[in-house]
Design a protein around this motif. Sequence first.
Motif, PDB file in Angstrom:
ATOM      1  N   PRO A   1       0.624  -1.246   0.008  1.00 12.70           N
ATOM      2  CA  PRO A   1      -0.140  -0.119   0.163  1.00 12.70           C
ATOM      3  C   PRO A   1       0.719   1.463  -0.087  1.00 12.70           C
ATOM      4  N   LEU A   2       1.837   1.161   0.537  1.00 17.82           N
ATOM      5  CA  LEU A   2       2.755   2.303   0.880  1.00 17.82           C
ATOM      6  C   LEU A   2       3.555   2.799  -0.653  1.00 17.82           C
ATOM      7  N   LEU A   3       3.788   1.705  -1.289  1.00 16.41           N
ATOM      8  CA  LEU A   3       4.612   1.864  -2.579  1.00 16.41           C
ATOM      9  C   LEU A   3       3.374   1.926  -3.675  1.00 16.41           C
ATOM     10  N   ASP A   4       2.070   1.734  -3.578  1.00 18.56           N
ATOM     11  CA  ASP A   4       1.236   1.873  -4.357  1.00 18.56           C
ATOM     12  C   ASP A   4       0.926   3.533  -4.349  1.00 18.56           C
ATOM     13  N   ASP A   5       1.234   4.332  -3.504  1.00 20.85           N
ATOM     14  CA  ASP A   5       1.141   5.779  -3.632  1.00 20.85           C
ATOM     15  C   ASP A   5       2.416   6.359  -4.398  1.00 20.85           C
ATOM     16  N   LEU A   6       3.484   5.604  -4.317  1.00 23.27           N
ATOM     17  CA  LEU A   6       4.568   5.926  -4.954  1.00 23.27           C
ATOM     18  C   LEU A   6       4.453   5.611  -6.586  1.00 23.27           C
ATOM     19  N   GLY A   7       3.432   4.541  -6.800  1.00 22.27           N
ATOM     20  CA  GLY A   7       3.396   4.250  -8.017  1.00 22.27           C
ATOM     21  C   GLY A   7       4.128   3.188  -8.739  1.00 22.27           C
ATOM     22  N   VAL A   8       5.073   2.530  -7.743  1.00 25.20           N
ATOM     23  CA  VAL A   8       6.068   1.626  -8.150  1.00 25.20           C
ATOM     24  C   VAL A   8       5.832   0.139  -7.378  1.00 25.20           C
ATOM     25  N   THR A   9       6.431  -0.731  -7.838  1.00 30.77           N
ATOM     26  CA  THR A   9       6.465  -1.917  -7.206  1.00 30.77           C
ATOM     27  C   THR A   9       7.803  -2.326  -6.288  1.00 30.77           C
TER      28      THR A   9
ATOM     29  N   VAL B   1      15.471  -0.701  -7.007  1.00 29.00           N
ATOM     30  CA  VAL B   1      16.285  -0.060  -7.976  1.00 29.00           C
ATOM     31  C   VAL B   1      16.341   1.386  -7.600  1.00 29.00           C
ATOM     32  N   LEU B   2      15.193   2.045  -7.314  1.00 28.09           N
ATOM     33  CA  LEU B   2      15.358   3.469  -7.066  1.00 28.09           C
ATOM     34  C   LEU B   2      16.127   3.906  -5.830  1.00 28.09           C
ATOM     35  N   LEU B   3      16.103   3.061  -4.831  1.00 24.50           N
ATOM     36  CA  LEU B   3      17.073   3.064  -3.637  1.00 24.50           C
ATOM     37  C   LEU B   3      18.351   3.316  -4.034  1.00 24.50           C
ATOM     38  N   LEU B   4      18.923   2.313  -4.929  1.00 22.46           N
ATOM     39  CA  LEU B   4      20.205   2.610  -5.461  1.00 22.46           C
ATOM     40  C   LEU B   4      20.534   3.807  -6.137  1.00 22.46           C
ATOM     41  N   LEU B   5      19.691   3.981  -7.014  1.00 24.93           N
ATOM     42  CA  LEU B   5      19.769   5.218  -7.764  1.00 24.93           C
ATOM     43  C   LEU B   5      19.848   6.351  -7.220  1.00 24.93           C
ATOM     44  N   TRP B   6      19.097   6.456  -5.907  1.00 26.80           N
ATOM     45  CA  TRP B   6      18.996   7.609  -5.207  1.00 26.80           C
ATOM     46  C   TRP B   6      20.234   7.799  -4.609  1.00 26.80           C
ATOM     47  N   GLU B   7      21.001   6.782  -4.054  1.00 28.77           N
ATOM     48  CA  GLU B   7      22.443   6.590  -3.565  1.00 28.77           C
ATOM     49  C   GLU B   7      23.428   7.316  -4.480  1.00 28.77           C
ATOM     50  N   ARG B   8      23.481   6.824  -5.640  1.00 24.49           N
ATOM     51  CA  ARG B   8      24.158   7.041  -6.699  1.00 24.49           C
ATOM     52  C   ARG B   8      23.590   6.965  -8.042  1.00 24.49           C
ATOM     53  N   ASP B   9      23.664   7.986  -8.871  1.00 27.45           N
ATOM     54  CA  ASP B   9      22.817   7.760  -9.994  1.00 27.45           C
ATOM     55  C   ASP B   9      23.688   7.628 -11.215  1.00 27.45           C
ATOM     56  N   GLY B  10      23.206   7.008 -12.026  1.00 25.17           N
ATOM     57  CA  GLY B  10      24.044   6.589 -13.358  1.00 25.17           C
ATOM     58  C   GLY B  10      24.782   5.448 -13.413  1.00 25.17           C
ATOM     59  N   ARG B  11      23.966   4.516 -13.028  1.00 24.38           N
ATOM     60  CA  ARG B  11      24.727   3.050 -12.972  1.00 24.38           C
ATOM     61  C   ARG B  11      24.264   2.374 -14.191  1.00 24.38           C
ATOM     62  N   SER B  12      25.232   1.181 -14.255  1.00 31.49           N
ATOM     63  CA  SER B  12      24.768   0.437 -15.515  1.00 31.49           C
ATOM     64  C   SER B  12      23.873  -0.760 -14.881  1.00 31.49           C
ATOM     65  N   VAL B  13      23.160  -1.223 -15.938  1.00 27.16           N
ATOM     66  CA  VAL B  13      22.335  -2.422 -15.645  1.00 27.16           C
ATOM     67  C   VAL B  13      23.014  -3.679 -14.799  1.00 27.16           C
TER      68      VAL B  13
ATOM     69  N   LYS C   1      13.991  11.678  -9.484  1.00 26.21           N
ATOM     70  CA  LYS C   1      14.598  12.426  -7.917  1.00 26.21           C
ATOM     71  C   LYS C   1      13.896  12.964  -7.153  1.00 26.21           C
ATOM     72  N   ALA C   2      12.540  13.353  -7.719  1.00 25.30           N
ATOM     73  CA  ALA C   2      11.508  14.096  -6.849  1.00 25.30           C
ATOM     74  C   ALA C   2      10.630  13.022  -5.985  1.00 25.30           C
ATOM     75  N   LEU C   3      10.505  11.871  -6.436  1.00 28.86           N
ATOM     76  CA  LEU C   3      10.131  10.861  -5.633  1.00 28.86           C
ATOM     77  C   LEU C   3      10.808  10.421  -4.636  1.00 28.86           C
ATOM     78  N   HIS C   4      12.124  10.731  -4.343  1.00 31.57           N
ATOM     79  CA  HIS C   4      12.887  10.503  -3.255  1.00 31.57           C
ATOM     80  C   HIS C   4      12.149  10.916  -1.772  1.00 31.57           C
ATOM     81  N   ASP C   5      11.747  12.170  -2.011  1.00 31.30           N
ATOM     82  CA  ASP C   5      11.267  12.745  -0.802  1.00 31.30           C
ATOM     83  C   ASP C   5       9.955  12.113  -0.228  1.00 31.30           C
ATOM     84  N   LYS C   6       9.058  11.563  -0.930  1.00 34.89           N
ATOM     85  CA  LYS C   6       8.083  11.067  -0.881  1.00 34.89           C
ATOM     86  C   LYS C   6       8.391   9.589  -0.016  1.00 34.89           C
ATOM     87  N   ALA C   7       9.569   9.091  -0.640  1.00 34.83           N
ATOM     88  CA  ALA C   7       9.854   7.663  -0.073  1.00 34.83           C
ATOM     89  C   ALA C   7      10.524   7.673   1.298  1.00 34.83           C
ATOM     90  N   GLU C   8      10.919   8.955   1.635  1.00 40.64           N
ATOM     91  CA  GLU C   8      11.634   9.081   2.831  1.00 40.64           C
ATOM     92  C   GLU C   8      11.218   8.160   4.187  1.00 40.64           C
TER      93      GLU C   8
END
Lengths: 171, 171
Positions: free
Chosen positions: A52-60, A66-78, A126-133
């Motif tokens: 239910p919390l992630l539904d608010d963010l619109g992600v699974t 994946v977003l957690l990793l990118l918020w730590e450091r952007d621009g990673r390879s697959v 990037k903006a989603l980071h705040d809502k995920a905090e």
Amino acid sequence: MTESRVTEPRHPENTLAGTGATEAGDNPLLLANQICFALYSATHAMTKAYRPLLDDLGVTYPQYLVLLLLWERDGRSVKELGEHLSLDSGTLTPLLKRLEGQGLVSRSRDRADERSVLIHLTVQGKALHDKAECLPARITEASGCSTADLAGLRDQILRLRNDLTAALRKT
Amino acid sequence: MTESRVTEPRHPENTLAGTGATEAGDNPLLLANQICFALYSATHAMTKAYRPLLDDLGVTYPQYLVLLLLWERDGRSVKELGEHLSLDSGTLTPLLKRLEGQGLVSRSRDRADERSVLIHLTVQGKALHDKAECLPARITEASGCSTADLAGLRDQILRLRNDLTAALRKT
DNA sequence: AGATAATTTATTGCCTACGATTTGATTGTG
DNA sequence: CACAATCAAATCGTAGGCAATAAATTATCT
């Protein structure tokens, strides 16, 4: 619902209560005795708590990882994302395409090595980071445990995982 | 393999080593700090450890969990299996059909209540029990932990799961 | 340099997982 | 008895997850 009280437990608790350490407590094939099942069902419960919390963010849930990793450091390879999550590109590629479709990340070939695909957060990503905090705190609260207890349990579980992974590598 | 030594760690360990308790150790959004990820990745490692063993039996991991329940007590309904495993019919029906196709179980309507489908082990399904007996010991061995440690960890994880499930029920 | 082998990357095909809806059977009530 | 409410499975659509495969780059050898 007139008399649905004593019928049957809604969700068999798999605790070790009852039986007073008869043969059951020793049988390694009993489902309730297997740590693999404990992990399996706890993961499901955790995923359900997050849903239910992630539904608010619109992600699974995996998308959130994946977003957690990118918020730590952007621009990673697959490849790099896959190493951190123990997922291969067969799982990640469609997942990342969905994130791209939602406008949260962009996918582009690494010009220095055309084999790699680099993942970058978009402005919305990037903006989603705040809502995920607040998510981790919400889950901690639901678990009813102290953060210290959870941290201890987390470390034990990670240790088990590392031991298993190491044993597999040797095989 | 000329100089692939210092390139990059093959599998980032997510241990808490490094950083010497700077800000990183407190950041709840850091992937490595989240117990949800510990469970998630430990479950995957466990599944991976089981895979080669289960390949010998010719079943997948969730199929194995179903068989564990049936070996404990035969002739359960789809509903009952789902309650123990936290799975619904949408997952179980195709899974059970595959087990039926392999000749390990039979599916038949409950004559007392035609809404229910009862799952029974076939002779081959029962025979598989002997080959499965050694699996938990093999996994324990791979984990490098004592059975007592694993039992303790298992109980902590189940407690966490129960707390989460209880919290969800209230919502 | 050019050809071949080895490594790495991403894509396909099958299974698991879940929400939502549908169908058929059972139970409760007027 | 008839009708409504409930319940169990099955079905459908979407997504995660993995093994095997195909495509591309790099390394090696003559």
